[in-house]
Write a protein that holds these residues in place. Structure first.
Motif, mmCIF file in Angstrom:
data_model
loop_
_atom_site.group_PDB
_atom_site.id
_atom_site.type_symbol
_atom_site.label_atom_id
_atom_site.label_comp_id
_atom_site.label_asym_id
_atom_site.label_seq_id
_atom_site.Cartn_x
_atom_site.Cartn_y
_atom_site.Cartn_z
ATOM 1 N N ASP A 129 0.712 -1.401 0.088
ATOM 2 C CA ASP A 129 0.297 -0.061 0.015
ATOM 3 C C ASP A 129 0.852 1.362 0.058
ATOM 4 O OD1 ASP A 129 -2.559 -1.221 0.204
ATOM 5 O OD2 ASP A 129 -2.669 -1.473 2.224
ATOM 6 N N LEU A 130 0.439 2.014 -0.678
ATOM 7 C CA LEU A 130 1.446 3.303 -0.448
ATOM 8 C C LEU A 130 0.967 4.752 0.896
ATOM 9 C CD1 LEU A 130 1.063 4.719 -4.772
ATOM 10 C CD2 LEU A 130 3.189 4.245 -3.170
ATOM 11 N N LEU A 131 1.280 4.891 1.449
ATOM 12 C CA LEU A 131 1.586 5.368 2.817
ATOM 13 C C LEU A 131 1.513 6.673 2.593
ATOM 14 C CD1 LEU A 131 2.643 2.599 4.802
ATOM 15 C CD2 LEU A 131 0.046 2.681 3.909
ATOM 16 N N ALA A 132 2.737 6.736 1.116
ATOM 17 C CA ALA A 132 3.197 8.380 1.326
ATOM 18 C C ALA A 132 3.866 8.456 0.393
ATOM 19 C CB ALA A 132 3.325 9.112 2.682
ATOM 20 N N TRP A 133 3.995 9.462 -0.535
ATOM 21 C CA TRP A 133 5.328 9.855 -1.263
ATOM 22 C C TRP A 133 5.572 11.789 -1.826
ATOM 23 C CZ3 TRP A 133 0.223 8.710 -0.873
ATOM 24 C CH2 TRP A 133 -0.702 9.290 -1.705
ATOM 25 N N ASN A 134 6.462 11.887 -2.073
ATOM 26 C CA ASN A 134 6.547 12.668 -2.617
ATOM 27 C C ASN A 134 5.994 13.619 -3.777
ATOM 28 O OD1 ASN A 134 8.984 12.146 -4.365
ATOM 29 N ND2 ASN A 134 10.400 12.864 -2.994
ATOM 30 N N ARG A 151 -7.293 1.784 -4.516
ATOM 31 C CA ARG A 151 -6.390 1.048 -4.831
ATOM 32 C C ARG A 151 -4.818 1.634 -5.403
ATOM 33 N NH1 ARG A 151 -8.264 -1.569 -9.642
ATOM 34 N NH2 ARG A 151 -5.617 -1.085 -10.277
ATOM 35 N N ARG A 152 -4.517 2.581 -4.047
ATOM 36 C CA ARG A 152 -3.806 2.907 -4.246
ATOM 37 C C ARG A 152 -2.151 1.576 -3.276
ATOM 38 N NH1 ARG A 152 -4.134 8.488 -0.915
ATOM 39 N NH2 ARG A 152 -5.179 9.595 -2.507
ATOM 40 N N ASN A 153 -2.141 1.116 -4.367
ATOM 41 C CA ASN A 153 -1.101 0.252 -4.107
ATOM 42 C C ASN A 153 -0.945 -0.890 -5.085
ATOM 43 O OD1 ASN A 153 -1.852 -3.540 -3.979
ATOM 44 N ND2 ASN A 153 -0.851 -3.202 -1.937
ATOM 45 N N LEU A 154 0.443 -1.558 -4.421
ATOM 46 C CA LEU A 154 1.840 -1.205 -6.063
ATOM 47 C C LEU A 154 1.022 -2.487 -6.847
ATOM 48 C CD1 LEU A 154 4.983 -0.344 -4.742
ATOM 49 C CD2 LEU A 154 3.201 1.174 -5.757
ATOM 50 N N LEU A 155 0.899 -3.580 -5.858
ATOM 51 C CA LEU A 155 0.502 -4.737 -6.811
ATOM 52 C C LEU A 155 -0.653 -4.633 -7.049
ATOM 53 C CD1 LEU A 155 1.368 -7.363 -3.487
ATOM 54 C CD2 LEU A 155 2.175 -7.721 -6.182
ATOM 55 N N ARG A 156 -1.817 -4.034 -6.944
ATOM 56 C CA ARG A 156 -2.835 -3.569 -7.373
ATOM 57 C C ARG A 156 -2.912 -3.239 -8.559
ATOM 58 N NH1 ARG A 156 -6.506 -2.745 -3.478
ATOM 59 N NH2 ARG A 156 -7.018 -4.482 -2.692
ATOM 60 N N LEU A 200 -4.704 -8.044 3.332
ATOM 61 C CA LEU A 200 -2.981 -9.000 3.052
ATOM 62 C C LEU A 200 -3.320 -10.348 1.539
ATOM 63 C CD1 LEU A 200 -1.131 -9.325 1.050
ATOM 64 C CD2 LEU A 200 0.194 -9.581 3.720
ATOM 65 N N ARG A 201 -4.469 -11.110 2.813
ATOM 66 C CA ARG A 201 -4.845 -11.966 2.232
ATOM 67 C C ARG A 201 -6.288 -11.810 1.095
ATOM 68 N NH1 ARG A 201 -3.922 -17.646 1.689
ATOM 69 N NH2 ARG A 201 -2.810 -16.908 3.139
ATOM 70 N N GLY A 202 -7.022 -10.624 1.386
ATOM 71 C CA GLY A 202 -8.300 -10.373 0.482
ATOM 72 C C GLY A 202 -7.018 -9.632 -0.883
ATOM 73 N N LEU A 203 -6.407 -9.084 -0.725
ATOM 74 C CA LEU A 203 -5.758 -8.947 -2.105
ATOM 75 C C LEU A 203 -5.109 -9.744 -2.758
ATOM 76 C CD1 LEU A 203 -4.299 -6.752 -3.441
ATOM 77 C CD2 LEU A 203 -2.023 -6.701 -2.256
ATOM 78 N N VAL A 204 -4.402 -11.154 -2.211
ATOM 79 C CA VAL A 204 -3.657 -11.959 -2.980
ATOM 80 C C VAL A 204 -5.397 -12.852 -3.653
ATOM 81 C CG1 VAL A 204 -2.413 -14.381 -3.280
ATOM 82 C CG2 VAL A 204 -2.235 -11.627 -1.197
ATOM 83 N N ASP A 205 -6.238 -12.767 -2.782
ATOM 84 C CA ASP A 205 -7.028 -13.685 -3.328
ATOM 85 C C ASP A 205 -8.084 -12.654 -4.458
ATOM 86 O OD1 ASP A 205 -6.331 -15.790 -1.368
ATOM 87 O OD2 ASP A 205 -8.462 -15.068 -0.114
ATOM 88 N N GLU A 206 -7.816 -12.267 -4.402
ATOM 89 C CA GLU A 206 -8.083 -10.605 -5.869
ATOM 90 C C GLU A 206 -7.908 -11.001 -6.270
ATOM 91 O OE1 GLU A 206 -8.374 -6.252 -6.556
ATOM 92 O OE2 GLU A 206 -8.647 -6.531 -4.529
ATOM 93 N N LEU A 207 -6.439 -10.948 -6.766
ATOM 94 C CA LEU A 207 -5.621 -11.194 -8.128
ATOM 95 C C LEU A 207 -5.512 -12.323 -8.186
ATOM 96 C CD1 LEU A 207 -2.699 -8.303 -6.704
ATOM 97 C CD2 LEU A 207 -4.489 -8.193 -7.643
ATOM 98 N N SER A 210 -8.471 -12.551 -10.734
ATOM 99 C CA SER A 210 -8.822 -11.303 -11.151
ATOM 100 C C SER A 210 -7.616 -11.313 -12.165
ATOM 101 C CB SER A 210 -8.656 -10.426 -10.832
ATOM 102 O OG SER A 210 -7.765 -9.928 -10.106
ATOM 103 N N SER A 211 -6.301 -12.016 -12.322
ATOM 104 C CA SER A 211 -4.625 -11.881 -12.960
ATOM 105 C C SER A 211 -4.235 -13.073 -13.411
ATOM 106 C CB SER A 211 -3.646 -10.886 -12.388
ATOM 107 O OG SER A 211 -3.054 -10.635 -13.191
ATOM 108 N N GLU A 212 -4.614 -13.513 -14.437
ATOM 109 C CA GLU A 212 -3.869 -14.945 -15.188
ATOM 110 C C GLU A 212 -2.478 -14.435 -14.653
ATOM 111 O OE1 GLU A 212 -5.220 -16.291 -18.834
ATOM 112 O OE2 GLU A 212 -6.833 -15.846 -18.711
ATOM 113 N N SER A 213 -2.013 -13.456 -14.968
ATOM 114 C CA SER A 213 -0.143 -13.770 -14.978
ATOM 115 C C SER A 213 0.046 -13.891 -12.952
ATOM 116 C CB SER A 213 0.289 -12.254 -15.352
ATOM 117 O OG SER A 213 0.100 -10.794 -14.476
ATOM 118 N N PHE A 214 -0.469 -13.326 -12.181
ATOM 119 C CA PHE A 214 -0.125 -13.035 -11.561
ATOM 120 C C PHE A 214 -0.677 -14.413 -10.469
ATOM 121 C CE2 PHE A 214 -1.571 -12.890 -7.021
ATOM 122 C CZ PHE A 214 -0.091 -11.939 -5.932
#
Length: 283
Positions: A129-134, A151-156, A200-207, A210-214
């Motif tokens: 998850d993207l927590l902060a950025w400049n 959706r601010r997540n690098l994997l998603r 985290l488990r939900g993110l992995v299950d979602e991908l 939804s994503s064949e490559s993942f």
């Protein structure tokens, strides 16, 4: 004051917002301000929630905020660890404990990020998850603040819908596959460390769904721990820019500060200089 005091929560949120200046959170001052501190629109943008949501919370007529929203508000308002705990208490929500990914950012790390004005930098947790950025990271990756908070997540952003088209950096040889494999390896390692983290488990299950490559890479069980890399981004108005990518660990928090740079005098350093000018004008 009792645990779960919405009236006190509203007052605290207003006070914390009013004590900040735009410069404190890396925003331009803009036109003359009628009220002290940040505008509600600015807090909403930083936290990834609607302006109406912030207004209702501050007027003690808002919904019951979730743990993730409280964490986002704490980061947007630059709260200390003690203040963050107080925020959760006022909302009547338990502070995330052991076994769950830590998405609370230390104020000292935010101050460090604020000082990084010449290099793109961003902070991610174990879920990516993207927590902060400049501002330069905004210019490199696009307008991160405009991306919905969930959706601010690098994997998603990489494997989710539209990820291939909009958020697909490649390595210095133009190969996407190696970075994909590295990303999946990181997700596998994180889930091994936090098997009980529902998000985290939900993110992995979602991908996986939804994503064949993942899913294909996940089945290979890749193991990798890269802290130094080179990544290439295609940036509008700049072209392809290839940068050194260093992942710096934040001790005890299992968070990572990712910093991008280029060798002095190189063509990519010139593009990075251009990004500071052209990119920041667009953000």
């Amino acid at each position: 004051m009792t645990r779960g005091d919405s009236t006190e929560l509203a007052a605290a949120l207003r006070q914390w917002r009013e004590r900040l200046t735009p410069a404190d959170v890396g925003l331009p001052a803009g036109p003359r301000r009628r009220t002290p501190g940040l505008r509600r629109e600015e807090v909403a943008r930083l936290a990834g929630v609607s302006v109406d949501y912030v207004v209702r919370l501050e007027q003690d007529r808002g919904p019951h905020p979730s743990s993730s929203v409280l964490g986002a508000l704490a980061r947007a308002l630059r709260l200390s660890a003690a203040e963050t705990g107080h925020l959760f208490d006022l909302a009547g929500v338990a502070v995330p404990g052991p076994g769950r990914v830590n998405d609370v950012v230390r104020p000292s790390v935010l101050r460090l990020l604020d000082r990084m004005q010449d290099l793109p930098a961003m902070l991610v947790d174990a879920r990516t998850d993207l927590l902060a950025w400049n501002a330069l990271a905004d210019a490199l990756l696009g307008d991160i603040s405009a991306v919905p908070r969930e959706r601010r997540n690098l994997l998603r952003m990489r494997f989710g819908p539209g990820g291939d088209e909009h958020h697909g950096p490649v390595d210095e040889h133009g190969d996407r596959g190696r970075l994909d494999r590295s990303s999946v390896a990181g997700a596998r390692a994180a889930l091994a460390r936090y098997p009980d983290d529902a998000a985290l488990r939900g993110l992995v299950d979602e991908l996986l769904r939804s994503s064949e490559s993942f899913a294909a890479l996940w089945a290979e069980r890749p193991v990798e721990d890269r802290r130094v890399d080179r990544k290439a981004y295609d940036v509008a108005g700049i072209g392809r820019i290839t940068l050194d990518c260093d992942a710096l660990e934040v001790p005890d928090d299992d968070q990572t500060l990712i910093v991008y740079s280029a060798a002095p005098g190189s063509p990519d350093a010139e593009k990075l200089d251009l990004l500071r000018v052209v990119g920041l004008q667009k953000v």
